[in-house]
Design a protein around this motif. Structure first.
Motif, short mmCIF file in Angstrom:
data_model
loop_
_atom_site.label_atom_id
_atom_site.label_comp_id
_atom_site.label_asym_id
_atom_site.label_seq_id
_atom_site.Cartn_x
_atom_site.Cartn_y
_atom_site.Cartn_z
N SER A 1 41.20 42.56 37.87
CA SER A 1 41.80 43.86 37.57
C SER A 1 41.77 44.82 38.76
O SER A 1 40.73 45.02 39.37
N HIS B 1 43.43 48.68 39.42
CA HIS B 1 44.28 49.83 39.16
C HIS B 1 44.74 50.31 40.52
O HIS B 1 43.91 50.69 41.35
N GLY C 1 42.95 48.88 34.88
CA GLY C 1 42.48 49.47 33.63
C GLY C 1 43.41 50.55 33.11
O GLY C 1 43.86 51.41 33.86
N GLN D 1 44.23 45.16 30.93
CA GLN D 1 42.83 45.60 30.81
C GLN D 1 42.76 46.95 30.10
O GLN D 1 43.46 47.91 30.47
N MET E 1 37.16 46.13 29.15
CA MET E 1 36.29 46.48 30.27
C MET E 1 34.93 46.93 29.74
O MET E 1 34.77 48.07 29.30
N ARG F 1 34.89 41.74 29.80
CA ARG F 1 34.21 41.92 31.09
C ARG F 1 32.80 42.46 30.79
O ARG F 1 32.62 43.61 30.42
N ARG G 1 33.59 39.41 45.99
CA ARG G 1 33.52 38.89 47.37
C ARG G 1 33.70 37.37 47.43
O ARG G 1 33.09 36.71 48.26
N ALA H 1 40.06 39.68 43.28
CA ALA H 1 40.89 40.88 43.13
C ALA H 1 41.51 41.24 44.48
O ALA H 1 42.67 40.92 44.75
N ARG H 2 40.72 41.84 45.37
CA ARG H 2 41.27 42.28 46.66
C ARG H 2 41.92 41.15 47.46
O ARG H 2 42.90 41.41 48.18
#
Ligand code: FMN
Length: 671
Positions: free
Chosen positions: A24, A26, A58, A100, A161, A214, A288, A310-311
């Motif tokens: 997730s 945002h 979210g 989410q 969440m 989550r 990570r 995510a990233r």
């Protein structure tokens, strides 16, 4: 090549093609006019790149639960059409997406925030209103209502969440739940709110759709949940109808880094491992995990059934396709910097990515083949030059990249010397591969001059010649104790035991970390990271906290700046506190408002509030800013030749790879 990563996973009637979910995020388009079309393009590109399952950022189930006053909600039939744009785009491309639902609880940044108990968060000035029993019932129904709307909008399910210290997590942990009624007290009563939400959301979704919970596996706050309580909540969540459990690590108010560059890859997958076998639904590890190798290792070691990235999907929309093709070297790797993603979010800007400025801008930053190929010279191979050269070449231009040094990278080579910044190595590797793929001609070790550029008859010249360190005017600046930041970070000149750093921007902090840390530190040392920050690797204590192990600093360092106010105030919102905490623990003194008077054998002479002060030091490191390196530009103008300036050669204020890559890419997109 990655046998575990590409093993399908069946959940009831749904089969997911691989073991990666896009976590997730945002990204701020949720509240931007026209943002849903842009979000649809953002998600679609990730599905085309092989992503099987996406979790949206979210979205709040009611007003009080918003993160910020105008934040996105899904609370009425009127909202459905917007979300349809997203779900249609994802489904057309063959992917799946779940919404989410995030209730911010006491982390909301508005006056109407609510929580189980009226306790303000240490990171917020606002005291939340305590939810009454009727409020609690209504809030649970709001979650179910949003879930029903998500179905109507075509989502494949929802993620609830329940971690990071938001409302549901606040009910679960004694840290924030001081209630004496049926919703607080022992672990079972604290679990009631999350479990009731899962039960009613499952009823709203029906049997088939996915319900991911989550779960905060490791609160990292005092009076957080114990491991037994986390396992117990997981079992209850499973019984109430969850189809998968995603992991959450650390509350936002936790003072332990959980996603910064300095966090070793997959540093928290051992936590998810503690839950494996206790529940029978799939578990998802997170934080990570930024390479296929690290994702594969998490799965191969049995730490989880799936991994959430995510990233890394901001950095490269085709992460999965490149891994599946056995070409991981082609992946643009997330370096965990947060500079263009979370720092933007906190500044109310659309999240993007330092290494991929197209993230969040898919409909606007379009890189298409050129209809008029030209010969382009790019001078300087720092981040600006690299992004410009490879982007231009990818469009079909004939690009020559000149670099005076014997290797590409410019200041990236300097940055990766700094503890916690070794991930920049991946950025260099990525650009190296891109150079080969796009056919950029690289001329290393060639300090090209204006006459030579002119003689070669390029159609366009781009100068990415970087910066020159600025030397302040101080009496005695030529004293042998004075060195520059490049001398220290790049050339490794000897530095004494007592050091003064002049200037406290990003570079000053980098130098301070470099000089006080053990340079042999292994960035992959998870155990060392956990003990350094006081995470209980045995998870015997509530919240997983223990006493941090202090390592003696290698040097005695004082950092000075001319201006008043806190040092490091300009550092990123999501990482500045880590650097300040780290340096404080190493005993680095921070002195604002310093007037630099003189340097001599006795040390550094200052004026502090008008009073003379002498600091006895062996070495003085100048981190006092930099100026654009524009000699070549001046020469070209002299010859009547125009050139584009990008990166530090354009604006040198801070060494800013984010700006450099963005500017280089955007220029190349329109050349
Ligand atoms: N996590 C959520 O559960 N809900 C969110 O709305 C959310 N928004 C995020 C926005 C941004 C810009 C970023 C970078 C992260 C966000 N996260 C959110 C956290 C991510 O889901 C993830 O836990 C975190 O980035 C660590 O995983 P990574 O290292 O794979 O990025």
């Amino acid at each position: 090549t990655y046998p575990n990563l590409f093993r399908p996973l069946t959940l009831g009637a749904i089969t997911l093609p691989n073991r990666i979910i896009m976590g997730s995020m945002h990204i701020g388009l949720e509240e931007t006019p026209g943002g849903f079309d842009r979000l649809a393009a953002f998600y679609r590109e990730r599905v085309v790149g092989g992503t099987g399952l996406i979790v949206t950022g979210g979205v709040s189930p009611n007003d009080e639960g918003r993160l910020t006053p105008g934040a996105a909600m899904l609370t009425s039939d009127d909202d459905i059409a917007d979300h349809r744009v997203i779900t249609d785009a994802v489904h057309d491309a063959g992917g799946r997406i779940v919404l989410q639902i995030l209730h911010a609880g006491r982390y909301g940044a508005h006056p109407d925030i609510v929580a189980p108990s009226p306790l303000p968060a240490p990171i917020s000035p606002i005291t939340p209103r305590e939810l009454g029993e009727a409020d609690i019932e209504r809030t649970i129904d709001d979650f179910a209502h949003t879930a029903a709307l998500a179905c109507a909008a075509g989502y494949d399910g929802v993620e609830i969440m329940g971690s990071e210290g938001y409302l549901i997590n606040e009910f679960a942990a004694p840290h924030t739940n001081h209630r004496a009624d049926a919703w607080g007290g022992d672990a079972q009563r604290r679990a009631r709110f999350p479990v009731e939400i899962v039960r009613r959301v499952r009823a709203a979704l029906g049997e088939e759709r996915m319900l991911i919970y989550r779960l905060s596996m490791l609160d990292l706050v005092p009076d957080g949940s114990t491991l037994d309580e986390v396992v117990d909540l997981a079992l209850r969540v499973e019984a109430a109808g969850a189809s998968m459990i995603n992991t959450g690590i650390g509350w936002h108010e936790a003072r332990i880094p959980t996603i910064a560059s300095s966090v070793p890859r997959a540093a928290f997958s051992w936590v998810t491992h503690r839950l494996m076998g206790a529940v029978s639904i799939p578990l998802i590890a997170t934080n990570r995990i930024n390479t296929p190798e690290s994702a594969e290792a998490v799965l191969a070691e049995g730490c989880a059934d799936m991994v959430s990235l995510a990233r890394p999907f901001l950095a490269d929309p085709a992460f999965i396709a490149k891994a599946a093709a056995g070409t991981p070297e082609r992946i643009n790797t997330c370096i965990g910097c947060n500079q263009a993603c979370l720092d933007h979010t906190f500044a109310g800007k659309v999240a993007s990515c330092l290494v991929n400025p197209r993230a969040g801008h898919e409909t606007e930053l379009i890189i298409s083949p050129t209809t008029a190929p030209r010969r382009i010279a790019v001078v300087g191979s720092g981040p600006a030059g690299l992004s410009c050269a490879t982007t231009a070449a990818s469009r079909g231009h004939d690009v020559t990249l000149f670099e005076a040094d014997t290797r590409i990278g410019g200041q990236l080579n300097v940055a990766l010397q700094v503890p916690g910044k070794s991930e920049f190595r991946e950025t260099l590797r990525y650009f190296g591969v891109r150079i080969a793929e796009t056919g950029v001609t690289v001329r290393l070790g060639e300090r090209v001059d204006a006459a030579s550029l002119a003689a070669q008859g390029f159609d366009e010249i781009v100068l990415a010649t970087g910066v020159l360190p600025r030397r302040p005017v101080i009496d005695g600046l030529d004293h042998p104790s004075v060195v520059g930041y490049l001398d220290v970070l790049r050339d490794r000149v000897p530095v004494g035991r007592r050091v003064a750093i002049l200037g406290a921007g990003g570079i000053g902090f980098d130098v301070a970390e470099f000089l006080t840390s053990d340079t042999e530190e292994d960035p992959a040392d998870v155990a060392g990271f956990l003990s350094h920050w006081g995470v209980d690797a045995e998870y015997r204590r509530p919240g997983g906290l223990t006493v941090a192990v202090e390592a003696p600093a290698k040097r005695s360092v004082v950092m000075l700046q001319r201006s008043g106010g806190k040092l490091g105030a300009g550092l990123g919102k999501t990482t500045g506190w880590i650097h300040r905490t780290e340096l404080a623990r190493r005993g680095v003194r921070m002195v604002p408002g310093a007037e630099y008077r003189r340097i001599d054998d006795a040390g550094l002479h200052l004026g502090l509030e008008g009073e003379p002060v002498t600091i006895e030091v062996d070495t003085i490191v100048l981190c006092t800013g930099q100026d654009p390196a524009r000699d070549l530009h001046v020469e070209l103008i002299g010859l009547g030749i125009d050139a584009h300036l990008i990166g530090g050669a354009d604006i040198a204020a801070e060494l800013d790879a984010k700006r450099a890559i963005d500017q280089g890419t955007r220029l190349a997109a329109r050349l």
